[in-house]
Enzyme design. Structure first.
Site, PDB file in Angstrom:
ATOM      1  N   CYS A 171      -8.885   0.134  -5.091  1.00  0.00           N
ATOM      2  CA  CYS A 171      -8.493   1.516  -5.378  1.00  0.00           C
ATOM      3  C   CYS A 171      -9.130   1.960  -6.687  1.00  0.00           C
ATOM      4  CB  CYS A 171      -6.972   1.653  -5.443  1.00  0.00           C
ATOM      5  SG  CYS A 171      -6.263   0.740  -6.810  1.00  0.00           S
ATOM      6  N   GLN A 191       0.858  -1.194   0.000  1.00  0.00           N
ATOM      7  CA  GLN A 191       0.000   0.000   0.000  1.00  0.00           C
ATOM      8  C   GLN A 191       0.894   1.244   0.000  1.00  0.00           C
ATOM      9  OE1 GLN A 191      -3.249  -0.248  -0.259  1.00  0.00           O
ATOM     10  NE2 GLN A 191      -3.556  -2.404   0.221  1.00  0.00           N
TER      11      GLN A 191
HETATM   12  C1  LIG Z   1      -3.999  -4.322  -4.961  1.00  0.00           C
HETATM   13  S1  LIG Z   1      -2.748  -5.507  -4.666  1.00  0.00           S
HETATM   14  C2  LIG Z   1      -3.186  -6.042  -3.044  1.00  0.00           C
HETATM   15  C3  LIG Z   1      -2.085  -6.623  -2.197  1.00  0.00           C
HETATM   16  C4  LIG Z   1      -2.355  -6.838  -0.735  1.00  0.00           C
HETATM   17  N1  LIG Z   1      -3.714  -7.199  -0.431  1.00  0.00           N
HETATM   18  C5  LIG Z   1      -1.922  -5.654   0.117  1.00  0.00           C
HETATM   19  O1  LIG Z   1      -2.779  -4.964   0.685  1.00  0.00           O
HETATM   20  O2  LIG Z   1      -0.716  -5.404   0.209  1.00  0.00           O
HETATM   21  C6  LIG Z   1      -3.250  -6.821  -5.720  1.00  0.00           C
HETATM   22  C7  LIG Z   1      -2.355  -8.045  -5.698  1.00  0.00           C
HETATM   23  O3  LIG Z   1      -2.981  -9.070  -6.475  1.00  0.00           O
HETATM   24  C8  LIG Z   1      -1.990  -9.804  -7.171  1.00  0.00           C
HETATM   25  N2  LIG Z   1      -2.721 -10.447  -8.285  1.00  0.00           N
HETATM   26  C9  LIG Z   1      -3.213  -9.860  -9.397  1.00  0.00           C
HETATM   27  N3  LIG Z   1      -3.917 -10.754 -10.124  1.00  0.00           N
HETATM   28  C10 LIG Z   1      -3.878 -11.946  -9.462  1.00  0.00           C
HETATM   29  C11 LIG Z   1      -4.442 -13.236  -9.706  1.00  0.00           C
HETATM   30  N4  LIG Z   1      -5.169 -13.457 -10.788  1.00  0.00           N
HETATM   31  N5  LIG Z   1      -4.229 -14.212  -8.804  1.00  0.00           N
HETATM   32  C12 LIG Z   1      -3.448 -13.966  -7.702  1.00  0.00           C
HETATM   33  N6  LIG Z   1      -2.900 -12.765  -7.408  1.00  0.00           N
HETATM   34  C13 LIG Z   1      -3.108 -11.752  -8.278  1.00  0.00           C
HETATM   35  C14 LIG Z   1      -0.946  -8.757  -7.530  1.00  0.00           C
HETATM   36  O4  LIG Z   1       0.325  -9.356  -7.723  1.00  0.00           O
HETATM   37  C15 LIG Z   1      -0.968  -7.846  -6.285  1.00  0.00           C
HETATM   38  O5  LIG Z   1      -0.026  -8.248  -5.328  1.00  0.00           O
END
Ligand SMILES: C[S@@+](CC[C@H](N)C(=O)[O-])C[C@H]1O[C@@H](n2cnc3c(N)ncnc32)[C@H](O)[C@@H]1O
Length: 377
Positions: free
Chosen positions: A332, A206
């Site tokens: 977001c 974040q």
């Molecule tokens: C908005 S971030 C949220 C990370 C975490 N919840 C945090 O608050 O630090 C979204 C995360 O989803 C992962 N991601 C995106 N698509 C994905 C998928 N299809 N399956 C698993 N992870 C995924 C990305 O690598 C990223 O780390």
């Protein structure tokens, strides 16, 4: 009146849409102008005319709103990073709530009453812990520009400081500028590491440490109120939500496709002696069917924190089919969130109880939202 490029018009601003553009009307035609505030009368010059709308650039504010503020940044208006510096901070928060409520009503058929007032950031400048600096060779000027993409989306605005970035990042900007590449296109990510968390260089964390405690408090509060014993933390990054909420549940599992983030999540949990959770490196779409079978639906809460494009339709369909007791959706990107909430709540499968917006991105058009849903019995 038919408008054409270059026309100068006086316009009363009725609203400011998501993305920061003010909305006025010339007879039936909607005219969008940036850097204005609801209630202002401005002079603007038409830059684009389409069948149903036109765009204009702001020339002068004829009647300023009481909420008009002096931008802190000298690049404001040219640099594409910020859209709201000309607005007082309390008004930015009020405006974001209205924009979210309007958008949710339109896209998600969601009643505005569920959208709570936006929680502000205690530090509305100097808060960003991650920025991307670009360089671009400016041929006509024979000069390397180092900075951020301009509002025109084509060129790089040369900058020496960023008022919304943490001071440590501003020192790093000076370093990058002192050792520029010879010519042309670099992209450098500058970040401040969060204290006590291992985050690999390219993994997500974040981007505002100042409001992070409120974000996690909101998620924990919702989880505690729901009373689920098992937590599935989807798109978990380096394990932030699962680890912070570990004490509120009997067991949890985090899923993330970035393998390095998962390795870091295991270390982050171990460093806190957290032993009731596991982390799986996988695509959410692939692993979710198995995970949802492992725990009884009435005792399970699911956190969704997907990337900006939102959740896959198959993921939402599976949640609708298996109906875990609680879904907490963190996003977001309010537009994709509204779309996904609409799908989850269709036919009364889930009930949306509260949307809590948090201003993780002051001075910009962006905003974080946490939505609390419960399954209907
Ligand atoms: C908005 S971030 C949220 C990370 C975490 N919840 C945090 O608050 O630090 C979204 C995360 O989803 C992962 N991601 C995106 N698509 C994905 C998928 N299809 N399956 C698993 N992870 C995924 C990305 O690598 C990223 O780390």
């Amino acid at each position: 009146m038919s408008l054409k490029l270059g026309d100068k018009i006086n316009l009363t601003i009725h609203d400011v849409a998501f993305g920061g553009e003010g909305v006025g009307r010339i007879e039936a035609l909607v005219v969008f102008v940036p850097f204005v505030i609801t209630g202002e009368i401005v002079e603007a010059e038409i830059t684009e005319v389409k069948k149903n709308f036109a765009r204009a650039k702001l020339l002068r504010v004829l009647t300023p709103a009481p909420e008009r503020a002096e931008p802190a940044c000298r690049y404001y208006g040219a640099c594409g990073g910020c859209q709201h510096q000309h607005i007082t901070y309390p008004e930015q928060l009020r405006m974001k709530r209205k924009q979210i409520a309007d958008l949710f009503a339109r896209v998600g058929k969601i009643s505005p009453e569920v959208v709570a007032p936006v929680i502000g950031c205690p530090q509305p400048y100097g808060y960003r812990n991650r920025i991307m600096i670009r360089s671009q060779w400016n041929g006509p000027a024979q000069k390397l520009e180092i900075g951020f993409i301009r509002t025109d989306n084509k060129f790089v605005e040369d900058i020496t400081e960023c008022k919304i970035a943490e001071p440590a990042l501003n020192r790093q900007i000076t370093e990058v500028r002192a050792h520029p590449p010879h010519k042309g296109g670099i992209k450098v990510v500058l970040r401040v590491q969060p204290e006590g968390w291992e985050v690999p260089r390219d993994s997500f964390f974040q981007n505002n440490f100042f409001l992070l405690p409120k974000l996690v408090e909101t998620v924990r509060e919702m989880l505690t109120a729901g009373g689920a014993r098992h937590l599935i933390d989807l798109y978990c990054g380096v394990g932030y939500f699962g680890i912070e909420a570990a004490s509120t549940v009997k067991s949890f599992v985090g899923v993330e496709y970035d393998k390095l983030a998962i390795a870091a999540a295991r270390k982050n949990a171990a460093a806190r002696n957290i032993t009731n959770g596991e982390f799986i490196a996988a695509q959410v779409e692939d692993i979710l069917p198995e995970l949802l079978q492992k725990f009884s639906a009435e005792n399970t809460a699911v956190i969704l924190d997907p990337p900006r494009k939102g959740c896959w339709p198959a993921t939402l369909a599976l949640l609708r089919q298996t109906r875990p007791a609680q879904v907490i959706y963190v996003s977001c990107h309010p537009a994709t969130m509204a779309r996904d909430l609409n799908i989850l709540c269709a036919d009364g499968v889930f009930e949306l109880q509260r949307v809590q917006p948090l201003d993780m991105f002051p001075q910009t058009q962006h905003v974080e939202c946490v939505a609390g849903l419960r399954r209907r019995n």
